[in-house]
Design a protein around this motif. Structure first.
Motif, PDB file in Angstrom:
ATOM      1  N   ALA A  25       0.900  -1.112   0.081  1.00 25.74           N
ATOM      2  CA  ALA A  25      -0.094  -0.002   0.031  1.00 25.74           C
ATOM      3  C   ALA A  25       0.752   1.265  -0.111  1.00 25.74           C
ATOM      4  CB  ALA A  25      -0.879  -0.015   1.140  1.00 25.74           C
ATOM      5  N   HIS A  26       0.357   2.321  -0.901  1.00 29.17           N
ATOM      6  CA  HIS A  26       1.207   3.538  -0.806  1.00 29.17           C
ATOM      7  C   HIS A  26       2.569   3.307  -1.274  1.00 29.17           C
ATOM      8  CE1 HIS A  26      -2.630   5.057   0.646  1.00 29.17           C
ATOM      9  NE2 HIS A  26      -2.543   4.363   1.708  1.00 29.17           N
ATOM     10  N   ALA A  27       2.882   2.377  -2.192  1.00 34.72           N
ATOM     11  CA  ALA A  27       4.344   2.454  -2.512  1.00 34.72           C
ATOM     12  C   ALA A  27       4.312   3.619  -3.668  1.00 34.72           C
ATOM     13  CB  ALA A  27       4.364   1.071  -3.471  1.00 34.72           C
ATOM     14  N   SER A  28       5.429   3.660  -4.184  1.00 33.16           N
ATOM     15  CA  SER A  28       5.929   4.867  -5.078  1.00 33.16           C
ATOM     16  C   SER A  28       4.945   4.920  -6.110  1.00 33.16           C
ATOM     17  CB  SER A  28       7.522   5.044  -5.364  1.00 33.16           C
ATOM     18  OG  SER A  28       7.649   3.861  -6.077  1.00 33.16           O
ATOM     19  N   ALA A  29       4.542   5.996  -6.355  1.00 33.36           N
ATOM     20  CA  ALA A  29       3.430   6.333  -7.353  1.00 33.36           C
ATOM     21  C   ALA A  29       3.823   7.604  -8.200  1.00 33.36           C
ATOM     22  CB  ALA A  29       2.188   6.350  -6.888  1.00 33.36           C
ATOM     23  N   PRO A  30       3.764   7.807  -9.377  1.00 34.51           N
ATOM     24  CA  PRO A  30       3.774   8.978 -10.234  1.00 34.51           C
ATOM     25  C   PRO A  30       3.446  10.199  -9.482  1.00 34.51           C
ATOM     26  CG  PRO A  30       2.678   7.185 -11.694  1.00 34.51           C
ATOM     27  CD  PRO A  30       2.783   6.885 -10.294  1.00 34.51           C
ATOM     28  N   ALA A  31       4.208  11.181  -9.635  1.00 34.83           N
ATOM     29  CA  ALA A  31       3.794  12.424  -9.089  1.00 34.83           C
ATOM     30  C   ALA A  31       2.734  13.244  -9.515  1.00 34.83           C
ATOM     31  CB  ALA A  31       5.204  13.404  -9.061  1.00 34.83           C
ATOM     32  N   ALA A  32       2.167  12.982 -10.844  1.00 33.70           N
ATOM     33  CA  ALA A  32       1.164  13.714 -11.442  1.00 33.70           C
ATOM     34  C   ALA A  32       0.118  13.799 -10.672  1.00 33.70           C
ATOM     35  CB  ALA A  32       0.811  12.945 -12.681  1.00 33.70           C
ATOM     36  N   ALA A  33      -0.651  14.834 -10.567  1.00 29.77           N
ATOM     37  CA  ALA A  33      -1.619  15.448 -10.026  1.00 29.77           C
ATOM     38  C   ALA A  33      -3.005  14.646 -10.329  1.00 29.77           C
ATOM     39  CB  ALA A  33      -2.020  16.934  -9.991  1.00 29.77           C
ATOM     40  N   PRO A  34      -3.899  14.305  -9.507  1.00 29.53           N
ATOM     41  CA  PRO A  34      -5.092  13.542  -9.952  1.00 29.53           C
ATOM     42  C   PRO A  34      -5.944  14.452 -10.842  1.00 29.53           C
ATOM     43  CG  PRO A  34      -5.337  14.510  -7.670  1.00 29.53           C
ATOM     44  CD  PRO A  34      -3.841  14.720  -7.951  1.00 29.53           C
ATOM     45  N   VAL A  35      -6.678  13.711 -11.425  1.00 30.71           N
ATOM     46  CA  VAL A  35      -7.779  14.512 -12.119  1.00 30.71           C
ATOM     47  C   VAL A  35      -8.876  14.244 -11.517  1.00 30.71           C
ATOM     48  CG1 VAL A  35      -9.311  14.429 -14.338  1.00 30.71           C
ATOM     49  CG2 VAL A  35      -6.942  13.805 -14.430  1.00 30.71           C
ATOM     50  N   HIS A  36      -9.533  15.530 -10.854  1.00 34.06           N
ATOM     51  CA  HIS A  36     -10.677  15.571 -10.098  1.00 34.06           C
ATOM     52  C   HIS A  36     -12.194  15.525 -10.796  1.00 34.06           C
ATOM     53  CE1 HIS A  36      -8.388  16.999  -6.449  1.00 34.06           C
ATOM     54  NE2 HIS A  36      -7.718  17.678  -7.353  1.00 34.06           N
ATOM     55  N   ALA A  37     -12.789  14.867 -10.314  1.00 38.18           N
ATOM     56  CA  ALA A  37     -14.248  14.324 -10.999  1.00 38.18           C
ATOM     57  C   ALA A  37     -15.142  15.799 -11.038  1.00 38.18           C
ATOM     58  CB  ALA A  37     -15.120  13.379 -10.294  1.00 38.18           C
ATOM     59  N   VAL A  38     -15.814  15.623 -11.990  1.00 38.20           N
ATOM     60  CA  VAL A  38     -16.852  16.955 -11.956  1.00 38.20           C
ATOM     61  C   VAL A  38     -17.735  16.906 -10.824  1.00 38.20           C
ATOM     62  CG1 VAL A  38     -18.632  17.795 -13.503  1.00 38.20           C
ATOM     63  CG2 VAL A  38     -16.650  16.722 -14.596  1.00 38.20           C
ATOM     64  N   GLN A  39     -17.906  15.784 -10.187  1.00 36.76           N
ATOM     65  CA  GLN A  39     -19.103  15.829  -9.136  1.00 36.76           C
ATOM     66  C   GLN A  39     -18.420  16.590  -7.973  1.00 36.76           C
ATOM     67  OE1 GLN A  39     -18.224  13.189 -10.920  1.00 36.76           O
ATOM     68  NE2 GLN A  39     -19.595  11.891 -11.213  1.00 36.76           N
ATOM     69  N   GLN A  40     -19.313  17.527  -7.460  1.00 36.82           N
ATOM     70  CA  GLN A  40     -18.901  18.203  -6.283  1.00 36.82           C
ATOM     71  C   GLN A  40     -18.473  17.598  -5.122  1.00 36.82           C
ATOM     72  OE1 GLN A  40     -22.105  20.954  -5.261  1.00 36.82           O
ATOM     73  NE2 GLN A  40     -20.691  22.192  -3.951  1.00 36.82           N
ATOM     74  N   ASP A  41     -17.441  17.930  -4.633  1.00 32.55           N
ATOM     75  CA  ASP A  41     -16.749  17.605  -3.434  1.00 32.55           C
ATOM     76  C   ASP A  41     -16.330  15.964  -3.219  1.00 32.55           C
ATOM     77  OD1 ASP A  41     -17.071  19.882  -1.991  1.00 32.55           O
ATOM     78  OD2 ASP A  41     -19.039  19.673  -1.405  1.00 32.55           O
ATOM     79  N   ALA A  42     -16.138  15.371  -4.711  1.00 34.75           N
ATOM     80  CA  ALA A  42     -15.944  13.905  -4.803  1.00 34.75           C
ATOM     81  C   ALA A  42     -14.426  13.640  -4.443  1.00 34.75           C
ATOM     82  CB  ALA A  42     -16.239  13.529  -6.177  1.00 34.75           C
ATOM     83  N   PRO A  43     -14.293  12.537  -3.847  1.00 32.96           N
ATOM     84  CA  PRO A  43     -12.853  12.156  -3.796  1.00 32.96           C
ATOM     85  C   PRO A  43     -11.981  12.073  -4.993  1.00 32.96           C
ATOM     86  CG  PRO A  43     -14.060  10.622  -2.865  1.00 32.96           C
ATOM     87  CD  PRO A  43     -15.362  11.411  -3.741  1.00 32.96           C
ATOM     88  N   SER A  44     -10.695  12.512  -4.822  1.00 36.63           N
ATOM     89  CA  SER A  44      -9.676  12.581  -5.978  1.00 36.63           C
ATOM     90  C   SER A  44      -9.561  11.218  -6.478  1.00 36.63           C
ATOM     91  CB  SER A  44      -8.476  13.177  -5.557  1.00 36.63           C
ATOM     92  OG  SER A  44      -8.658  14.414  -5.191  1.00 36.63           O
ATOM     93  N   VAL A  45      -9.575  10.896  -7.956  1.00 35.63           N
ATOM     94  CA  VAL A  45      -9.462   9.526  -8.347  1.00 35.63           C
ATOM     95  C   VAL A  45      -8.187   9.742  -9.413  1.00 35.63           C
ATOM     96  CG1 VAL A  45     -10.229   7.882  -9.951  1.00 35.63           C
ATOM     97  CG2 VAL A  45     -11.929   9.073  -8.128  1.00 35.63           C
ATOM     98  N   TYR A  46      -7.037   8.931  -9.009  1.00 36.62           N
ATOM     99  CA  TYR A  46      -5.789   9.007  -9.796  1.00 36.62           C
ATOM    100  C   TYR A  46      -6.020   7.813 -10.881  1.00 36.62           C
ATOM    101  CZ  TYR A  46      -3.766  11.777  -5.940  1.00 36.62           C
ATOM    102  OH  TYR A  46      -3.519  12.483  -4.957  1.00 36.62           O
ATOM    103  N   GLY A  47      -6.856   6.729 -10.826  1.00 36.85           N
ATOM    104  CA  GLY A  47      -6.707   5.983 -11.958  1.00 36.85           C
ATOM    105  C   GLY A  47      -7.240   6.368 -13.267  1.00 36.85           C
ATOM    106  N   SER A  48      -6.967   5.719 -14.162  1.00 37.22           N
ATOM    107  CA  SER A  48      -7.601   5.917 -15.576  1.00 37.22           C
ATOM    108  C   SER A  48      -9.078   6.221 -15.759  1.00 37.22           C
ATOM    109  CB  SER A  48      -7.069   4.931 -16.602  1.00 37.22           C
ATOM    110  OG  SER A  48      -5.838   4.999 -16.742  1.00 37.22           O
ATOM    111  N   ALA A  49      -9.807   5.214 -15.009  1.00 32.01           N
ATOM    112  CA  ALA A  49     -11.175   5.384 -15.125  1.00 32.01           C
ATOM    113  C   ALA A  49     -11.851   4.918 -14.007  1.00 32.01           C
ATOM    114  CB  ALA A  49     -11.716   4.567 -16.302  1.00 32.01           C
TER     115      ALA A  49
END
Length: 293
Positions: A25-49
Motif C-alpha cells: 500500500a502506498h508504494a511509490s507512485a507517479p507525481a502527477a496530480a489527480p484528475v478531479h471528478a466533475v461531481q462536487q466534493d467527490a474524492p480524487s481519483v488517480y486511476g484512468s477510469a
C-alpha cells in the motif's frame, strides 16, 4: 498457500500477471496530480477510469472516463463466477486436470495451487477463483462449464450482451494477457456486472471472505486461501475482485453497504496498489453520504 515463482516475479514488476497482491500500500507512485471528478466534493481519483452506482436505484453517483475501453485484468473473474453459477450448482463436483494447472503455470498467473486429480465442489473452487485469484481454478471451471474454455468465453460475452455491457469483450476466463490481443471492458460495464454479482448470495459470501481453508479428504488435499482484497475488514465492505497486469495496472471491482445503501464501483488503470483500496473506500463513504442527504 504456495504461490508460483512466476507470480513472485510479477509482484516485483518483472512480469504482467493477474493478481491483487503486488506492490505494498502506498508504494511509490507517479507525481502527477489527480484528475478531479466533475461531481462536487467527490474524492480524487488517480486511476484512468472509475464509476460508482447505487445498486437499488441504478443511479450513477460518480463517473470518470467510465466508457473508455480498457484491460481489466483479474476483475474478469467476476464474470467467470457469475456465468458458472447460472448453470452449475455449488455442490457440483469438478475434477482438476493437469491442463488446468499447466495453463496457470505457462501463463505466469497466480494460482490456487490446485493439484491434478483433486475433486472439488464448484462452491469451493469459487473460493480458489476469487480469493487468491487462481487462474487454475478459472481454467477448471471454464473447461467444465463451456464445455471447453472457448465455449465458456462465448457464454461470458453472451451474458455481457444480456446485461447491456456493450463495451466489453472477454478473451479468456481469467484476465491474463493473451497473444493476439487482450480483452477489454469499461468501468461502467463492470459496475453493471458488479451490481448483479452482489445479488448472488454465494458470490457475495465468497467475495467478502478474508480467509478460507479446506481440510484434506479422500477427494482432495488440504487448501488454504487468502483474499487479495485489502478492503475487507473495513465496516460495510463486501468485496468484490482485485486485478493486476502490466497493461491494465491495478484494477478493482468493489462494493459496500453503508447508511442503508448498497453501492458498487470499479477502478481501472491505477498505478498504486494500495491507493485503489483507499480510493474505493473514499468513494463508498462519499456516495453513501450523498444518497442519504
Amino acid at each position: 498457500m504456495r504461490i508460483r515463482k512466476a507470480h513472485l516475479a510479477a509482484a516485483a514488476g518483472a512480469l504482467a500477471l493477474v493478481t491483487g497482491l503486488t506492490a505494498p500500500a502506498h508504494a511509490s507512485a507517479p507525481a502527477a496530480a489527480p484528475v478531479h471528478a466533475v461531481q462536487q466534493d467527490a474524492p480524487s481519483v488517480y486511476g484512468s477510469a472509475a464509476y460508482l452506482m447505487d445498486v437499488s436505484s441504478g443511479k450513477e453517483l460518480f463517473s470518470k472516463n467510465a466508457d473508455d475501453r480498457l484491460p481489466i485484468a483479474s476483475v474478469t473473474k467476476m464474470m467467470t463466477a457469475y456465468v458458472v453459477l447460472k448453470t452449475a450448482k455449488p455442490t457440483d463436483v469438478v475434477q482438476v486436470k493437469r491442463e488446468d494447472v499447466q495453463y496457470a503455470e505457462d501463463g505466469g498467473g497466480t494460482t490456487a495451487d490446485l493439484r491434478p486429480g483433486d475433486r472439488l465442489t464448484v462452491g469451493e473452487l469459487l473460493y480458489g477463483l476469487m480469493l487468491p485469484s487462481g487462474a487454475d481454478a478459472a481454467h477448471a471451471l471454464a473447461r467444465t462449464y463451456g464445455p471447453g474454455v472457448g465455449g465458456f468465453v462465448g457464454k461470458m460475452n453472451a451474458t455481457a450482451r444480456e446485461l447491456g455491457m456493450n463495451d466489453t469483450e472477454y478473451v479468456n476466463a481469467d484476465g491474463l494477457p493473451k497473444r493476439g490481443g487482450d480483452g477489454y471492458s469499461t468501468a461502467r460495464d463492470q459496475s453493471m456486472l458488479a451490481a448483479k454479482a452482489v445479488q448472488v448470495p454465494l458470490i457475495k459470501e465468497v467475495a467478502g471472505t478474508r480467509y478460507h481453508s479446506l481440510d484434506a479428504t479422500s477427494e482432495h488435499r488440504s487448501y488454504s486461501w487468502r483474499n487479495t482484497n485489502k478492503m475487507l475488514g473495513t465496516p460495510g465492505a463486501i468485496g468484490l475482485k482485485t486485478g493486476f497486469t502490466r497493461a491494465a495496472g491495478f484494477t478493482l471491482a468493489f462494493a459496500g453497504e453503508k447508511r442503508g445503501h448498497t453501492l458498487v464501483g470499479v477502478l481501472l488503470g491505477e498505478s498504486d496498489s494500495g491507493r485503489r483500496f483507499d480510493t474505493a473506500e473514499a468513494l463508498l463513504s462519499w456516495g453513501a453520504a450523498r444518497e442519504s442527504a
